[in-house]
Design a protein around this motif. Structure first.
Motif, PDB file in Angstrom:
ATOM      1  N   PHE A 212     -13.881  -2.565  -2.742  1.00  0.00           N
ATOM      2  CA  PHE A 212     -12.886  -3.106  -1.826  1.00  0.00           C
ATOM      3  C   PHE A 212     -13.090  -4.605  -1.652  1.00  0.00           C
ATOM      4  CE2 PHE A 212     -11.402  -3.785   2.663  1.00  0.00           C
ATOM      5  CZ  PHE A 212     -10.056  -3.557   2.426  1.00  0.00           C
ATOM      6  N   ALA A 216     -11.483  -8.027  -4.683  1.00  0.00           N
ATOM      7  CA  ALA A 216     -10.755  -9.134  -4.060  1.00  0.00           C
ATOM      8  C   ALA A 216     -11.335 -10.474  -4.514  1.00  0.00           C
ATOM      9  CB  ALA A 216     -10.817  -9.014  -2.540  1.00  0.00           C
ATOM     10  N   ASP A 232      -5.027 -10.123   0.920  1.00  0.00           N
ATOM     11  CA  ASP A 232      -5.202  -9.427   2.193  1.00  0.00           C
ATOM     12  C   ASP A 232      -3.892  -8.818   2.681  1.00  0.00           C
ATOM     13  OD1 ASP A 232      -7.916  -9.810   2.481  1.00  0.00           O
ATOM     14  OD2 ASP A 232      -7.723 -11.684   3.584  1.00  0.00           O
ATOM     15  N   LEU A 235      -3.001  -5.642   0.695  1.00  0.00           N
ATOM     16  CA  LEU A 235      -3.842  -4.490   0.994  1.00  0.00           C
ATOM     17  C   LEU A 235      -3.592  -3.948   2.392  1.00  0.00           C
ATOM     18  CD1 LEU A 235      -6.950  -5.638  -0.967  1.00  0.00           C
ATOM     19  CD2 LEU A 235      -5.797  -3.444  -1.244  1.00  0.00           C
ATOM     20  N   ARG A 236      -3.102  -4.793   3.282  1.00  0.00           N
ATOM     21  CA  ARG A 236      -2.668  -4.299   4.594  1.00  0.00           C
ATOM     22  C   ARG A 236      -1.257  -3.727   4.530  1.00  0.00           C
ATOM     23  NH1 ARG A 236      -1.843  -8.469   7.296  1.00  0.00           N
ATOM     24  NH2 ARG A 236      -3.142 -10.130   6.434  1.00  0.00           N
ATOM     25  N   GLY A 239      -1.145  -1.345   0.985  1.00  0.00           N
ATOM     26  CA  GLY A 239      -2.228  -0.378   0.835  1.00  0.00           C
ATOM     27  C   GLY A 239      -2.549   0.400   2.083  1.00  0.00           C
ATOM     28  N   PHE A 241      -4.526  -0.553   4.591  1.00  0.00           N
ATOM     29  CA  PHE A 241      -5.834  -0.828   5.176  1.00  0.00           C
ATOM     30  C   PHE A 241      -5.661  -1.616   6.472  1.00  0.00           C
ATOM     31  CE2 PHE A 241      -6.658  -0.117   0.721  1.00  0.00           C
ATOM     32  CZ  PHE A 241      -7.830   0.630   0.723  1.00  0.00           C
ATOM     33  N   GLY A 244      -7.546  -6.786   5.513  1.00  0.00           N
ATOM     34  CA  GLY A 244      -7.767  -7.116   4.120  1.00  0.00           C
ATOM     35  C   GLY A 244      -9.238  -7.379   3.868  1.00  0.00           C
ATOM     36  N   ARG A 380       1.031   2.537  -0.894  1.00  0.00           N
ATOM     37  CA  ARG A 380       0.526   3.844  -0.503  1.00  0.00           C
ATOM     38  C   ARG A 380       1.621   4.689   0.134  1.00  0.00           C
ATOM     39  NH1 ARG A 380      -1.773   5.791   4.217  1.00  0.00           N
ATOM     40  NH2 ARG A 380      -2.983   7.693   3.887  1.00  0.00           N
ATOM     41  N   VAL A 426      -3.292  -3.945  -5.304  1.00  0.00           N
ATOM     42  CA  VAL A 426      -3.540  -2.684  -4.599  1.00  0.00           C
ATOM     43  C   VAL A 426      -3.934  -1.582  -5.576  1.00  0.00           C
ATOM     44  CG1 VAL A 426      -2.601  -0.984  -2.985  1.00  0.00           C
ATOM     45  CG2 VAL A 426      -1.902  -3.379  -2.808  1.00  0.00           C
ATOM     46  N   THR A 429      -7.491  -2.083  -6.655  1.00  0.00           N
ATOM     47  CA  THR A 429      -8.439  -1.729  -5.593  1.00  0.00           C
ATOM     48  C   THR A 429      -8.529  -0.228  -5.425  1.00  0.00           C
ATOM     49  OG1 THR A 429      -7.912  -3.814  -4.471  1.00  0.00           O
ATOM     50  CG2 THR A 429      -9.006  -2.097  -3.171  1.00  0.00           C
ATOM     51  N   HIS A 461     -10.872   3.207   6.122  1.00  0.00           N
ATOM     52  CA  HIS A 461      -9.855   3.279   5.086  1.00  0.00           C
ATOM     53  C   HIS A 461      -8.753   4.246   5.503  1.00  0.00           C
ATOM     54  CE1 HIS A 461     -12.484   1.604   1.569  1.00  0.00           C
ATOM     55  NE2 HIS A 461     -12.518   0.846   2.648  1.00  0.00           N
TER      56      HIS A 461
END
Length: 636
Positions: A212, A216, A232, A235-236, A239, A241, A244, A380, A426, A429, A461
């Motif tokens: 993770f 990055a 970041d 991924l937020r 993804g 999360f 990030g 996701r 994403v 990762t 996660h």
């Protein structure tokens, strides 16, 4: 100890540990937090620190935190008062003689911990459990000098201990199973989520979470013009999360995060999967450690805020027609674009395929399909994402990403332009997290259910990596990893045999239709198993010879593709021994016997559940290329 994802590790009924007296050594942030948890759960708790007055100060700080919690209406006043009453600062190791459990939370130095554990062992009863809150040291190393190493285990809390739910219960090679059971009971009674794991580098969370952060920083190293906030944000916003990875390392401290990563790397024999990042090392060397120094990946001075990720400006009215590939159906539906059954040209307008990455670059997809393609990063949840990464293949008309931004703007999704690299952000990762989790389970670090629980409750996660990998598809995960390996063949992106085996079975539709399941897989060996059903039989009521060849060939595919190489079958020479019949459970096992350059020779046996032979097969293969990304079934 493997458990379903909705249940922590199993243990006893907890009656034995209910009245335990708990000692905690080390009154720093972690020690005081652990003491607060124990006292809040109803245990008389003794707190010791080598520094005079530190334990009393820690108890006062706990009392202050609880008082503020009462004032905010989060804690009952009577419960807070009772918790503080159960906390008692003590002045020496001898004062812990009556404890049933002592948890040490002192400095991460093996010599210091050895001395403390020896002092504790000299005063406590033979049945007292000695636990360490270590995050990096081996429980086996901690217990080795003691006369009773079976009483020693790890009890790894996460900061802040009163709030974080996960606790890793770490069993050493010598740890008594009853000690593990008692600690699981105790942790659960404390309102925490226990996961049982072996004493291996990084345990579960610090081992599986490394990609993770690491991926990055590698994205920044590979693409110097890529804005950190894009990584970041995706991924937020795509993804799911909560933070990030780059902003999270600034919060943790670049020095702390880098040190944990380096310790896992060194403890695993410098496994390239955990290799340190030169970008992060440069931050540490420059003293830009994140929030605590006012600067890290991002500025953190007075009034500083996280920079906003640049997004693609919408260009409406381009006249571009979209052909959503099935992999992009979720976002296409949200944007009001129907996904066609095939990829037919809807008319004379410029037409671009919209699809989600399977590991290949946009340029590689266009070359393989002959169609201009806008490649989307993984999201996701297409129904709730706020951002998506995208890259246009070389043959796309100018303004294709602007047209995409206009298409998605009405659905509330912003587009971030990405460099055309394998796995984008994403997807890269997610695949590396899944691969690390599969590797940890295969290595015996913890059971699959415990790994998922650990990553959800310990790392925050949005979904356990093994559950996520099953949802994404093991063939997709292996394909992304293979694409990354082809670009960076260092071993960092290797696929463990178990994951490789699942990927092969997932792609082999004929084998899947036969109900074959993976037994095991590795470089040079592989095995599958299936129960004979009606579809296996010929007109005489015995297993069809072609079916036996299919089963044997699947085992061969597992064995010869274990290294991730593109291998083709040369021949199968079959010796029939006895017929398979309904009700038989047949196992096909392939083992490499010889290799001459790119040519492999394999022996394959097909046996019944009683060990009797159905067939012996000699398989010959030829390696025709290095690791290649797996294509989605729609491309077949």
């Amino acid at each position: 100890m493997t458990t379903p994802p909705d249940q922590p590790a199993t243990a006893g009924d907890g009656a034995r540990t209910a009245g335990w007296v708990v000692g905690v050594v080390g009154a720093g942030t972690m020690g005081a937090g652990i003491a607060q948890v124990a006292a809040a759960a109803g245990h008389r708790t003794l707190l010791l620190d080598a520094r005079d007055g530190a334990a009393a100060d820690a108890v006062a700080q706990v009392a202050g935190r609880l008082r503020r919690s009462v004032e905010k209406g989060r804690t009952d006043a009577a419960h807070a008062a009772a918790t503080v009453d159960r906390l008692q600062p003590v002045g020496s190791v001898a004062d812990l003689a009556g404890c049933d459990l002592v948890v040490e939370a002192v400095v991460e130095d093996l010599a210091v911990k050895h001395a403390l554990l020896a002092d504790l062992a000299a005063v406590v009863t033979p049945g007292t459990v000695l636990a360490s809150n270590t995050s990096s040291l081996s429980v086996d190393d901690l217990a080795a000098p003691l006369h009773r190493p079976g009483r020693v285990a790890g009890l790894h809390f996460f900061n802040p201990a009163p709030l974080m739910r996960l606790v890793e219960v770490v069993r050493g090679a010598a740890t008594d199973p009853a000690v593990v059971t008692d600690l699981v009971d105790l942790v659960r009674a404390w309102g925490k989520v226990p996961v049982v794991c072996a004493s291996t580098p990084g345990f579960v969370v610090n081992r599986v979470a490394r990609p993770f952060y690491g991926e990055a920083f590698r994205l920044l190293a590979e693409h110097p013009d890529l804005e950190p906030t894009v990584v970041d944000t995706l991924l937020r916003g795509a993804g799911g999360f909560p933070m990030g990875p780059l902003e999270l390392t600034d919060l943790i401290g670049q020095d702390v995060n880098a040190a944990v990563g380096r310790s896992v790397w060194q403890a695993t024999g410098e496994d390239p999967r955990y290799a340190p990042s030169p970008v992060q090392d440069a931050l540490v060397a420059a003293g830009t450690l994140g929030r605590k120094t006012g600067s890290g990946v991002y500025p953190h001075g007075p009034g500083a805020t996280l920079p906003v990720a640049p997004t693609v400006a919408a260009i409406p009215g381009t006249g571009l027609a979209w052909q959503p590939h099935p992999s992009a159906a979720g976002l296409a539906e949200r944007a009001g674009v129907a996904a066609p059954v095939g990829l037919r040209d809807p008319g004379s307008r410029p037409c671009v395929v919209l699809r989600t990455t399977d590991g290949r670059t946009a340029a590689a997809v266009e070359e393989a399909t002959g169609r201009p393609t806008v490649l989307l990063d993984l999201v996701r949840d297409p129904g709730s994402c706020s951002h998506v990464g995208a890259v246009a293949s070389p043959g796309c008309p100018p303004g294709a990403l602007g047209a995409l931004a206009a298409l998605l703007a009405g659905a509330g999704v912003a587009v971030c332009e990405l460099p055309d690299s394998p796995g984008l952000v994403v997807a890269r990762t997610a695949a590396t997290l899944v691969a690390a989790a599969e590797d940890a389970v295969e290595a015996g670090v913890a059971g699959a259910g415990d790994v998922d629980l650990a990553m959800e409750h310990g790392a925050g996660h949005p979904q356990g990596p093994l559950s996520w990998g099953a949802a994404l598809g093991h063939a997709w995960v292996a394909g992304v990893m293979d694409a990354l390996h082809a670009a960076t063949p260092t071993g960092r992106y290797r696929v463990c045999p178990t994951l490789r085996g699942r990927a092969v079975l997932a792609l082999d539709r004929v084998s899947a239709d036969l109900g074959l399941t993976l037994v095991d897989a590795g470089p040079g060996s592989g095995a599958v198993r299936g129960e004979v059903t009606a579809r296996w039989l010929n007109g005489f009521g015995i297993v069809h010879g072609g079916t036996v060849c299919t089963v044997a060939d699947t085992a061969l595919a597992l064995a010869c593709n274990g290294a991730g190489e593109l291998t083709v079958g040369g021949s199968l020479d079959v010796t029939w021994v006895s017929p398979g019949r309904p009700g038989d459970v047949l196992t096909a096992r392939a083992v490499q016997r010889a290799r001459y350059g790119r040519n492999g020779v394999y022996d394959i046996t097909v046996t019944r559940q009683d060990g009797s032979l159905v067939a012996e097969v000699r398989g010959r293969t030829r390696t025709v290329g290095g690791p290649v990304p797996t294509r989605l079934p729609e491309d077949a």
